[in-house]
Design a protein around this motif. Structure first.
Motif, PDB file in Angstrom:
ATOM      1  N   UNK A 170     -10.199  12.774  -6.599  1.00 18.91           N
ATOM      2  CA  UNK A 170     -10.899  11.494  -6.674  1.00 18.91           C
ATOM      3  C   UNK A 170     -10.464  10.597  -5.519  1.00 18.91           C
ATOM      4  N   UNK A 171      -9.201  10.750  -5.136  1.00 16.20           N
ATOM      5  CA  UNK A 171      -8.670   9.979  -4.017  1.00 16.20           C
ATOM      6  C   UNK A 171      -7.602  10.784  -3.322  1.00 16.20           C
ATOM      7  N   UNK A 172      -7.613  10.757  -1.987  1.00 20.38           N
ATOM      8  CA  UNK A 172      -6.526  11.350  -1.227  1.00 20.38           C
ATOM      9  C   UNK A 172      -6.357  10.471  -0.002  1.00 20.38           C
ATOM     10  N   UNK A 173      -5.448   9.510  -0.109  1.00 21.01           N
ATOM     11  CA  UNK A 173      -5.327   8.493   0.934  1.00 21.01           C
ATOM     12  C   UNK A 173      -3.963   8.557   1.597  1.00 21.01           C
ATOM     13  N   UNK A 174      -3.958   8.455   2.928  1.00 24.13           N
ATOM     14  CA  UNK A 174      -2.711   8.262   3.649  1.00 24.13           C
ATOM     15  C   UNK A 174      -2.791   6.918   4.342  1.00 24.13           C
ATOM     16  N   UNK A 175      -1.895   6.028   4.014  1.00 19.71           N
ATOM     17  CA  UNK A 175      -1.936   4.644   4.496  1.00 19.71           C
ATOM     18  C   UNK A 175      -3.325   4.049   4.311  1.00 19.71           C
ATOM     19  N   UNK A 176      -3.918   4.352   3.182  1.00 20.77           N
ATOM     20  CA  UNK A 176      -5.216   3.793   2.861  1.00 20.77           C
ATOM     21  C   UNK A 176      -6.395   4.536   3.473  1.00 20.77           C
ATOM     22  N   UNK A 177      -6.098   5.523   4.352  1.00 25.53           N
ATOM     23  CA  UNK A 177      -7.189   6.277   4.999  1.00 25.53           C
ATOM     24  C   UNK A 177      -7.522   7.518   4.196  1.00 25.53           C
ATOM     25  N   UNK A 178      -8.790   7.761   4.008  1.00 27.51           N
ATOM     26  CA  UNK A 178      -9.236   8.915   3.231  1.00 27.51           C
ATOM     27  C   UNK A 178      -9.042  10.195   4.052  1.00 27.51           C
ATOM     28  N   UNK A 179      -8.043  11.004   3.677  1.00 26.70           N
ATOM     29  CA  UNK A 179      -7.784  12.195   4.499  1.00 26.70           C
ATOM     30  C   UNK A 179      -8.727  13.355   4.179  1.00 26.70           C
ATOM     31  N   UNK A 180      -9.548  13.189   3.162  1.00 17.68           N
ATOM     32  CA  UNK A 180     -10.575  14.211   2.930  1.00 17.68           C
ATOM     33  C   UNK A 180     -11.745  14.019   3.888  1.00 17.68           C
ATOM     34  N   UNK A 181     -11.906  12.794   4.356  1.00 17.10           N
ATOM     35  CA  UNK A 181     -13.100  12.478   5.145  1.00 17.10           C
ATOM     36  C   UNK A 181     -12.862  12.506   6.658  1.00 17.10           C
ATOM     37  N   UNK A 235       0.837  -1.203   0.000  1.00 18.27           N
ATOM     38  CA  UNK A 235       0.000   0.000   0.000  1.00 18.27           C
ATOM     39  C   UNK A 235       0.875   1.258   0.000  1.00 18.27           C
ATOM     40  N   UNK A 236       0.519   2.203  -0.839  1.00 22.08           N
ATOM     41  CA  UNK A 236       1.296   3.452  -0.855  1.00 22.08           C
ATOM     42  C   UNK A 236       1.077   4.215   0.449  1.00 22.08           C
ATOM     43  N   UNK A 237       2.093   4.978   0.827  1.00 21.67           N
ATOM     44  CA  UNK A 237       1.963   5.831   2.006  1.00 21.67           C
ATOM     45  C   UNK A 237       0.951   6.943   1.710  1.00 21.67           C
ATOM     46  N   UNK A 238       1.207   7.617   0.612  1.00 18.27           N
ATOM     47  CA  UNK A 238       0.302   8.684   0.188  1.00 18.27           C
ATOM     48  C   UNK A 238      -0.122   8.416  -1.251  1.00 18.27           C
ATOM     49  N   UNK A 239      -1.411   8.525  -1.485  1.00 21.51           N
ATOM     50  CA  UNK A 239      -1.908   8.301  -2.831  1.00 21.51           C
ATOM     51  C   UNK A 239      -2.919   9.396  -3.170  1.00 21.51           C
ATOM     52  N   UNK A 240      -2.606  10.136  -4.202  1.00 19.36           N
ATOM     53  CA  UNK A 240      -3.486  11.228  -4.614  1.00 19.36           C
ATOM     54  C   UNK A 240      -3.878  11.027  -6.055  1.00 19.36           C
ATOM     55  N   UNK A 241      -5.155  11.155  -6.311  1.00 16.32           N
ATOM     56  CA  UNK A 241      -5.603  11.014  -7.682  1.00 16.32           C
ATOM     57  C   UNK A 241      -6.424  12.221  -8.083  1.00 16.32           C
ATOM     58  N   UNK A 242      -5.993  12.842  -9.160  1.00 14.55           N
ATOM     59  CA  UNK A 242      -6.761  13.921  -9.778  1.00 14.55           C
ATOM     60  C   UNK A 242      -7.074  15.067  -8.814  1.00 14.55           C
ATOM     61  N   UNK A 243      -6.023  15.580  -8.208  1.00 16.28           N
ATOM     62  CA  UNK A 243      -6.174  16.701  -7.277  1.00 16.28           C
ATOM     63  C   UNK A 243      -6.274  18.024  -8.035  1.00 16.28           C
ATOM     64  N   UNK A 260      -1.945  13.731 -10.078  1.00 17.42           N
ATOM     65  CA  UNK A 260      -1.966  12.451  -9.365  1.00 17.42           C
ATOM     66  C   UNK A 260      -0.546  12.097  -8.966  1.00 17.42           C
ATOM     67  N   UNK A 261      -0.407  11.574  -7.766  1.00 21.96           N
ATOM     68  CA  UNK A 261       0.923  11.109  -7.361  1.00 21.96           C
ATOM     69  C   UNK A 261       0.800  10.107  -6.235  1.00 21.96           C
ATOM     70  N   UNK A 262       1.843   9.320  -6.071  1.00 21.23           N
ATOM     71  CA  UNK A 262       1.877   8.432  -4.918  1.00 21.23           C
ATOM     72  C   UNK A 262       3.318   8.300  -4.437  1.00 21.23           C
ATOM     73  N   UNK A 263       3.441   8.064  -3.145  1.00 22.69           N
ATOM     74  CA  UNK A 263       4.762   7.853  -2.540  1.00 22.69           C
ATOM     75  C   UNK A 263       4.693   6.624  -1.662  1.00 22.69           C
ATOM     76  N   UNK A 264       5.702   5.807  -1.796  1.00 20.97           N
ATOM     77  CA  UNK A 264       5.810   4.616  -0.954  1.00 20.97           C
ATOM     78  C   UNK A 264       6.661   4.960   0.267  1.00 20.97           C
TER      79      UNK A 264
END
Ligand SMILES: Nc1ncnc2c1ncn2[C@@H]1O[C@H](COP(=O)(O)OP(=O)(O)OP(=O)(O)O)[C@@H](O)[C@H]1O
Ligand SMILES: [Mg+2]
Length: 282
Positions: free
Chosen positions: A66-77, A1-9, A27-31
């Motif tokens: 569309x997605x903003x996840x930190x360790x799989x957690x939605x940081x927008x929510x 799982x990526x540490x940070x995953x951003x899609x279409x910001x 969009x970007x992701x960092x492991x």
């Protein structure tokens, strides 16, 4: 799982004359353990994109993703409370303007100990000791003495080192470093980069480095994103980017490096833009 995953910001600011789009579908992701560099000219939305991740933009910013996840957690929510626990602890940022990012009303010692108080389970004495250790680590002379100084009593480079100490104080899993060495002279620059890379190797944290300096990119990054006018122009691993850049703008950035000067004259990014405007680029 990526540490940070951003899609279409996308980030837009409400302006008097309408909406201004500062980040346009990035969009970007960092492991964990990876170093991602974001490069691009001034105003291309690098800082704004990362401040959106941190939740630190003013209310005039309209953020969608569309997605903003930190360790799989939605940081927008997440709730404001959860965000406060995440930011500064698991995700930390070295801000581009260190002097403006420190509070002028408190000593730098108070400010770093406050970070340690909020996020780490340390008593007063241990906080003081850790603060001194951190100031030492970032190369601030007389660290114990320094704790009593206010930001205005310090140089820009010293404030930047305080910021860096604050950012790494709680062992973040992801560190976002926005031009971490710009205000520093060359010898300190090297020391700070070595420190960041050493910490990264030691702790396995993910690191996002925003920089104008392709030399810093070459020295630090695993992967590179080139941003231009809020858009991602190219993404590649660092060797591919330097050896076979696909995008005309990336080539322009690289040809602006001193070692690539042709006939003693640098091709600048403005040359490229002038060429593009005249329809002769690519
Ligand atoms: N709070 C704000 N309100 C309106 N516009 C803003 C705001 N913050 C940033 N911008 C605009 O968003 C765009 C992107 O800014 P950003 O700071 O992300 O650029 P950058 O790529 O980090 O540049 P630099 O390399 O100079 O740091 C700029 O045109 C900037 O003027
Ligand atoms: Mg910036």
């Amino acid at each position: 799982m990526a540490l940070l995953e951003i899609e279409n910001l996308t980030v837009e600011f409400e302006m008097a004359h309408g909406m201004f789009r500062a980040v346009d579908g990035v969009s970007l992701s960092v492991e964990a353990g990876e170093v991602l560099a974001i490069v691009g000219e001034s105003g291309s939305g690098k800082s704004v994109a990362m401040l959106a991740v941190m939740g630190l933009l003013p209310w005039t910013a309209k953020i969608t993703a569309d997605r903003m996840l930190f360790e799989g957690r939605d940081i927008q929510a997440i709730s404001a409370n959860e965000r406060r626990q995440l930011i500064g602890k698991d995700i930390a940022m070295i801000f581009q303007e260190p002097v403006a990012s420190l509070n002028p009303c408190f000593t730098v010692g108070f400010q770093i100990e406050e970070v340690l108080r909020i996020h780490m389970n340390l008593d007063r004495k241990a906080r003081r000791a850790r603060a001194i250790e951190l100031f030492n680590l970032v190369g601030l002379p007389d660290p114990a003495e320094r704790l009593h100084h206010f930001p205005h009593q310090m140089s820009g480079g010293q404030c930047q080192r305080v910021m860096i100490a604050m950012a790494i104080a709680c062992h973040p899993k992801l560190l976002i470093a926005d031009e971490p060495t710009t205000a520093l002279d060359v010898t300190i620059q090297k020391q700070i980069l070595d420190l960041l890379m050493g910490l990264q190797a030691e702790t396995g944290m993910g690191l996002i480095i925003i920089t104008h300096d392709m030399g810093v990119v070459a020295e630090t990054a695993d992967r590179v994103i080139v941003q231009y006018k809020g858009r991602k122009m190219e993404e590649a691993d660092v060797l591919t980017l330097f050896e076979a850049p696909k995008n005309a703008y990336t080539r322009a950035l690289l040809s602006a490096l001193p070692e690539n000067a042709k006939g003693g004259r640098l091709t600048t990014v403005s040359d490229f833009m002038a060429g593009a405007a005249a329809g002769e680029s690519a």
